[in-house]
Design a protein around this motif. Sequence first.
Motif, PDB file in Angstrom:
ATOM      1  N   TYR A 234     -30.823  -8.820 -59.911  1.00 57.01           N
ATOM      2  CA  TYR A 234     -29.212  -8.773 -59.867  1.00 57.01           C
ATOM      3  C   TYR A 234     -28.550 -10.637 -60.603  1.00 57.01           C
ATOM      4  CZ  TYR A 234     -29.710  -4.215 -57.585  1.00 57.01           C
ATOM      5  OH  TYR A 234     -30.097  -2.968 -57.439  1.00 57.01           O
ATOM      6  N   ALA A 235     -29.277 -11.309 -59.858  1.00 53.08           N
ATOM      7  CA  ALA A 235     -28.135 -12.477 -60.031  1.00 53.08           C
ATOM      8  C   ALA A 235     -28.786 -12.795 -61.486  1.00 53.08           C
ATOM      9  CB  ALA A 235     -28.925 -13.622 -59.292  1.00 53.08           C
ATOM     10  N   MET A 236     -29.861 -12.656 -61.921  1.00 57.88           N
ATOM     11  CA  MET A 236     -29.504 -12.596 -63.316  1.00 57.88           C
ATOM     12  C   MET A 236     -28.674 -11.560 -64.653  1.00 57.88           C
ATOM     13  SD  MET A 236     -32.083 -15.529 -64.695  1.00 57.88           S
ATOM     14  CE  MET A 236     -32.858 -14.858 -66.001  1.00 57.88           C
ATOM     15  N   MET A 237     -29.258 -10.603 -64.210  1.00 58.58           N
ATOM     16  CA  MET A 237     -28.295 -10.446 -64.960  1.00 58.58           C
ATOM     17  C   MET A 237     -26.779 -10.212 -64.583  1.00 58.58           C
ATOM     18  SD  MET A 237     -30.952  -5.961 -64.972  1.00 58.58           S
ATOM     19  CE  MET A 237     -29.213  -5.111 -65.732  1.00 58.58           C
ATOM     20  N   GLY A 238     -26.099 -10.239 -63.443  1.00 58.50           N
ATOM     21  CA  GLY A 238     -25.176 -10.734 -64.004  1.00 58.50           C
ATOM     22  C   GLY A 238     -24.457 -11.504 -64.406  1.00 58.50           C
ATOM     23  N   PHE A 239     -25.329 -12.556 -64.232  1.00 55.80           N
ATOM     24  CA  PHE A 239     -24.877 -14.028 -65.543  1.00 55.80           C
ATOM     25  C   PHE A 239     -24.993 -13.506 -66.568  1.00 55.80           C
ATOM     26  CE2 PHE A 239     -25.874 -17.198 -67.952  1.00 55.80           C
ATOM     27  CZ  PHE A 239     -24.924 -18.470 -67.559  1.00 55.80           C
ATOM     28  N   VAL A 240     -26.207 -12.708 -67.197  1.00 56.89           N
ATOM     29  CA  VAL A 240     -25.510 -12.696 -68.309  1.00 56.89           C
ATOM     30  C   VAL A 240     -24.416 -12.196 -68.950  1.00 56.89           C
ATOM     31  CG1 VAL A 240     -27.080 -10.615 -70.325  1.00 56.89           C
ATOM     32  CG2 VAL A 240     -28.171 -12.788 -68.737  1.00 56.89           C
ATOM     33  N   VAL A 241     -24.334 -11.185 -68.347  1.00 58.00           N
ATOM     34  CA  VAL A 241     -23.142 -10.185 -68.684  1.00 58.00           C
ATOM     35  C   VAL A 241     -21.824 -10.829 -68.375  1.00 58.00           C
ATOM     36  CG1 VAL A 241     -21.621  -7.855 -68.127  1.00 58.00           C
ATOM     37  CG2 VAL A 241     -23.679  -7.772 -67.527  1.00 58.00           C
ATOM     38  N   TRP A 242     -21.748 -11.803 -67.338  1.00 57.47           N
ATOM     39  CA  TRP A 242     -20.581 -12.922 -67.170  1.00 57.47           C
ATOM     40  C   TRP A 242     -20.322 -13.947 -68.080  1.00 57.47           C
ATOM     41  CZ3 TRP A 242     -16.416 -14.019 -64.401  1.00 57.47           C
ATOM     42  CH2 TRP A 242     -16.174 -14.456 -63.709  1.00 57.47           C
ATOM     43  N   HIS A 243     -21.388 -14.074 -68.580  1.00 56.45           N
ATOM     44  CA  HIS A 243     -21.266 -15.004 -69.987  1.00 56.45           C
ATOM     45  C   HIS A 243     -20.834 -14.557 -71.384  1.00 56.45           C
ATOM     46  CE1 HIS A 243     -22.421 -18.960 -72.320  1.00 56.45           C
ATOM     47  NE2 HIS A 243     -22.363 -17.908 -73.478  1.00 56.45           N
ATOM     48  N   ILE A 244     -21.328 -13.736 -71.069  1.00 56.69           N
ATOM     49  CA  ILE A 244     -20.910 -12.990 -72.412  1.00 56.69           C
ATOM     50  C   ILE A 244     -19.692 -12.376 -72.587  1.00 56.69           C
ATOM     51  CG2 ILE A 244     -21.945 -10.479 -73.933  1.00 56.69           C
ATOM     52  CD1 ILE A 244     -24.237 -10.824 -73.550  1.00 56.69           C
ATOM     53  N   GLY A 245     -19.111 -11.446 -71.291  1.00 54.54           N
ATOM     54  CA  GLY A 245     -17.451 -11.279 -70.995  1.00 54.54           C
ATOM     55  C   GLY A 245     -16.914 -12.750 -71.849  1.00 54.54           C
ATOM     56  N   THR A 246     -17.099 -13.524 -71.035  1.00 55.13           N
ATOM     57  CA  THR A 246     -15.701 -14.840 -70.737  1.00 55.13           C
ATOM     58  C   THR A 246     -16.091 -14.933 -73.405  1.00 55.13           C
ATOM     59  OG1 THR A 246     -17.156 -15.585 -69.290  1.00 55.13           O
ATOM     60  CG2 THR A 246     -15.909 -17.446 -70.392  1.00 55.13           C
ATOM     61  N   GLU A 247     -17.711 -15.490 -73.361  1.00 62.19           N
ATOM     62  CA  GLU A 247     -17.308 -15.382 -74.777  1.00 62.19           C
ATOM     63  C   GLU A 247     -16.887 -14.239 -75.766  1.00 62.19           C
ATOM     64  OE1 GLU A 247     -20.401 -17.389 -77.598  1.00 62.19           O
ATOM     65  OE2 GLU A 247     -21.898 -17.888 -75.646  1.00 62.19           O
ATOM     66  N   VAL A 248     -16.422 -13.349 -75.168  1.00 54.03           N
ATOM     67  CA  VAL A 248     -15.782 -12.669 -76.310  1.00 54.03           C
ATOM     68  C   VAL A 248     -13.952 -12.596 -75.823  1.00 54.03           C
ATOM     69  CG1 VAL A 248     -15.686  -9.577 -76.240  1.00 54.03           C
ATOM     70  CG2 VAL A 248     -18.024 -10.582 -75.795  1.00 54.03           C
ATOM     71  N   ILE A 249     -13.846 -13.013 -74.432  1.00 55.23           N
ATOM     72  CA  ILE A 249     -12.799 -13.187 -74.081  1.00 55.23           C
ATOM     73  C   ILE A 249     -11.930 -14.207 -74.828  1.00 55.23           C
ATOM     74  CG2 ILE A 249     -10.942 -13.726 -72.218  1.00 55.23           C
ATOM     75  CD1 ILE A 249     -12.630 -12.063 -70.465  1.00 55.23           C
ATOM     76  N   LEU A 250     -12.900 -15.269 -74.888  1.00 61.23           N
ATOM     77  CA  LEU A 250     -12.146 -16.468 -75.602  1.00 61.23           C
ATOM     78  C   LEU A 250     -12.528 -16.168 -77.348  1.00 61.23           C
ATOM     79  CD1 LEU A 250     -14.325 -19.336 -73.894  1.00 61.23           C
ATOM     80  CD2 LEU A 250     -11.458 -18.340 -73.652  1.00 61.23           C
ATOM     81  N   GLU A 251     -13.464 -15.293 -77.868  1.00 56.99           N
ATOM     82  CA  GLU A 251     -13.200 -14.909 -78.989  1.00 56.99           C
ATOM     83  C   GLU A 251     -11.959 -14.498 -79.296  1.00 56.99           C
ATOM     84  OE1 GLU A 251     -14.992 -16.472 -81.811  1.00 56.99           O
ATOM     85  OE2 GLU A 251     -16.864 -16.884 -80.747  1.00 56.99           O
TER      86      GLU A 251
END
Length: 554
Positions: free
Chosen positions: A477-494
Amino acid sequence: MAAPQLTLSILVMALLTSSVTAYPNGKVPMSCGGMIPQHNHSPKSEPIHQITVSQTTFRPGDQIKVTLSGPPFRGFLLEARDAENLSGPPIGSFTLIDSEESQLLTCTDVQGLAVSHTRSSTKTEIKVYWDAPNPAPDHIRFLATVVKQFKIYWVKIPSPVISQPNAPPFTTPKATTQPLTTPPSVSHLTKPFSASECGNKKFCVRSPLNCDPEKEPACVFLSFTRDNQSVMVEMSGPSDGYVSFAFSHDQWMGDDDAYLCIREDQTVDIQPSYLTGRSYPVMDSRGTLEDMAWRLADGVIQCSFRRNITLPEAKNRFVLNESYYIFFAEGPSHDGALMFVAWMTMVSIGVLVARFFRSVWSKAFFLREAAWFQVHRMLMVATSLLTCVAFVLPFVYRGGWSWRAGYHPYLGCTVMTLAVLQPLLATFRPPLHDPRRQVFNWTHWSVGTAARIIAVAAMFLGMDLPGLNLPSPQKTYAMMGFVVWHIGTEVILEIHAYRLSRKVEILDNDRIQILQSLTVAEAEGHVFKKVVLAVYICGNVTFLSIFLSAINHV
């Protein structure tokens, strides 16, 4: 070190104490014999579920549909037994009808002797096929253990008896006149084990060091005493589930000769088994053990047994006149934590700063370089250093290359190479307007992106290695949560960067600039980016805390 006249020379032995409570995934092979869940509560006496069969007679080789049904339940264990010897081993094999709800179990080293649930969701009916063996007993009865809730369960619910056509009439054995759910309550050991002969007649392993099981209930105790061509084993420890130990040829779990003392309600089942990795033990026949005895008192499980030094007929039993390894305790997983800090926090923040914060922190300060570049370089250098340390630690811990760790070490070497190569490439960065700058930018981005992807893959694979021993499902959960969290942040900034560029464009057809000026729009954009970065860092700290908490609770 070995006790006098004891040829058993043990270098490392796995001594495990654990609490066995519930198995929501249905992996309960250690309950195959007694069919009693390790829930530390008494079973209910009046069953409310039933077992039905598609036919009342059978021949060897026949396939019979067996249905377990009743009010909603969460877990179950279904076996077939000789109706005239219900305490005997499971008979025949099962074939699944619905693999989403049921799965085959391996009992006494034979797959398919029992069926259990795959998940803890509620269900009212389970259907499977039972394949009659050849030869087969005259009479068969199916037994089921059903779990409604953790404290509410029924043990060995019987089915109607099915018989072969020419079998003599079935008569209920005297042993079954007592309720099937009532286990024997007689204990064969009357007092705690003694450590007085350790180092003299006994070879002892104790935790804490030199503890005395007679005086300290928390003492985990294991001893071996040579008796002619056999060895007497004593084992005890505080546990409400089981205590066990295993002989191992190396420092990895897998291909090990293990012995478990499993608490089943008010009895203890002494069971030899075989470890094939970090999966559940494969139970073996108890025919290799003699003089078995046990005791339950003050939260401590005690058991003892005797086995021959050599057992040529048993393929999974080790010879006891050779050297083996001992795993008394495992240290914290610092290498895993370092990789997580490096690649889940520092790299990710450094990438976001370089990609989206050039205009936000463009002013030069120390060494006359832009602030964003200083932050980016600092984080990336720290990542490379942490990666180097994390790369070395497993080699120190294992004493060399680990051939049984799958693809993880190969991916780790690749990450290490890229982590060193990236800062070296950065030292040859051409000036801003140099024609080679574009080539450098793409190379720098490609190497960095490849390193990030491979590092994440290596960490996912590494979390399942015995050296880390991280609990599931927190680690995933920690690893999957981070991956989703990071991708989501990059998408928002893009998306934000795209909207900002549209907001300040000039309409060529009218040559009218949109009302908000570039300066105002950029100021608003800078505030938004800073807020997103602050939230992102808080999220990273949260995921890092979850990961470190998982390590600390191993």
